[in-house]
Design an enzyme around this catalytic site. Structure first.
Site, PDB file in Angstrom:
ATOM      1  N   CYS A  94      33.751  -0.321  19.729  1.00  0.00           N
ATOM      2  CA  CYS A  94      34.814   0.622  20.076  1.00  0.00           C
ATOM      3  C   CYS A  94      35.244   0.545  21.547  1.00  0.00           C
ATOM      4  CB  CYS A  94      34.378   2.027  19.703  1.00  0.00           C
ATOM      5  SG  CYS A  94      35.759   3.123  19.485  1.00  0.00           S
ATOM      6  N   ARG A 128      43.731  11.113  16.683  1.00  0.00           N
ATOM      7  CA  ARG A 128      42.572  10.208  16.675  1.00  0.00           C
ATOM      8  C   ARG A 128      42.409   9.609  15.275  1.00  0.00           C
ATOM      9  NH1 ARG A 128      39.718  10.063  21.079  1.00  0.00           N
ATOM     10  NH2 ARG A 128      37.906   9.064  20.132  1.00  0.00           N
ATOM     11  N   HIS A 195      31.349   2.370  14.111  1.00  0.00           N
ATOM     12  CA  HIS A 195      30.086   3.021  14.504  1.00  0.00           C
ATOM     13  C   HIS A 195      29.244   3.209  13.231  1.00  0.00           C
ATOM     14  CE1 HIS A 195      31.561   4.206  18.520  1.00  0.00           C
ATOM     15  NE2 HIS A 195      32.691   4.552  17.947  1.00  0.00           N
TER      16      HIS A 195
HETATM   17  N1  GLN Z   1      37.779   6.086  24.352  1.00  0.00           N
HETATM   18  C1  GLN Z   1      38.132   5.153  23.301  1.00  0.00           C
HETATM   19  C2  GLN Z   1      39.099   5.780  22.278  1.00  0.00           C
HETATM   20  O1  GLN Z   1      39.097   6.973  22.099  1.00  0.00           O
HETATM   21  C3  GLN Z   1      36.921   4.644  22.567  1.00  0.00           C
HETATM   22  C4  GLN Z   1      36.173   5.742  21.836  1.00  0.00           C
HETATM   23  C5  GLN Z   1      34.863   5.225  21.227  1.00  0.00           C
HETATM   24  O2  GLN Z   1      34.175   4.373  21.822  1.00  0.00           O
HETATM   25  N2  GLN Z   1      34.503   5.782  20.033  1.00  0.00           N
HETATM   26  O3  GLN Z   1      39.825   5.027  21.638  1.00  0.00           O
END
Ligand code: GLN
Length: 245
Positions: A94, A128, A195
């Protein structure tokens, strides 16, 4: 008995949603294969000798943590890229994956240059991209499903059609929720939004890295582990995702 060393970069800053579990999975599987494996931690400003490790791992991190590690990573970028080109196994999850590209533009429009290892960019969107993911991947030369969990604001777009995704999305968003790609694979490097942690429920991906580490020490994978438990967990996740609305 051989010894393997896996470098965990920025463990205090880049380690979201249990990503550290990927290291425990690799360490345990290498031991089950009859060898030793130690996990080395490296924080900001520590000197890094990529020539002395068998694999590098970086987990996910929020925009703030990405900014903190970026400058340190930039100082190591040229050497790291050289080792990636020579086949060093690398897993970036990520936020760490996003930093491998040309730029990362956060939700407030602040642009952070990436390491420019690969021609792709990431732009944060308003909503998101969160949820369970199933992709189809061919990293082991056969079509296999890979399952995980994603939570990212950033949308990653390839700027070169020759870049190879880690897989194609079956369920979930992936790189950007638009083009069906998820992650990137290049030689023995995988960048991904998955993840979970990723590796315990995807033994084929774990062995992709272990096979590469073995080969670099002149070792063959003489046997394969009994992954019945891992595969049951994998299938349960697929059933759960496919049956959810
Ligand atoms: N900050 C990055 C985003 O929100 C990565 C987030 C993460 O590593 N889960 O896209």
């Amino acid at each position: 008995m051989a010894s393997f060393r896996i470098l965990h970069m920025y463990p205090e800053l880049m380690n979201l949603y249990g990503d550290r579990g990927n290291l425990l999975c690799l360490q345990k599987r290498i031991e089950w294969y009859g060898h030793r494996c130690i996990i080395e931690k490296q924080g900001l400003d520590n000197r890094t000798d990529f020539a002395s490790v068998d694999m590098v791992f970086m987990g996910g991190g929020s925009d703030r943590e990405q900014g903190l590690v970026y400058r340190d990573l930039l100082e190591k970028a040229a050497t790291l890229l050289e080792h990636i080109e020579n086949g060093l196994p690398v897993l970036c999850i990520c936020g760490a994956y996003q930093l491998l590209g040309n730029s990362y533009i956060d939700f407030d429009g602040r642009s952070m240059s990436g390491l420019a290892f690969f021609p792709f960019y990431t732009r944060a969107g308003s909503k998101r991209l969160i949820g369970n993911v199933i992709i189809s991947s061919q990293i082991n030369g056969i079509d296999e499903t890979v399952v995980g969990f994603e939570n990212h604001g950033g949308r990653t777009y390839f700027e070169d059609p020759f870049l190879k995704p880690f897989g194609r999305v079956i369920k979930g968003f992936g790189n950007n929720g638009e083009d069906g790609s998820e992650g990137i694979v290049y030689k023995n490097l995988i960048g991904t939004y998955l993840h979970g942690p990723l590796l315990p429920k995807n033994p084929g991906v774990a062995d992709f890295f272990i096979e590469a580490m073995f080969a670099r020490q002149g070792l063959k994978m003489e046997k394969y582990l009994d992954d019945s438990i891992e595969n049951t967990a994998h299938q349960q996740v697929i059933n759960k995702i496919m049956n959810s609305k």
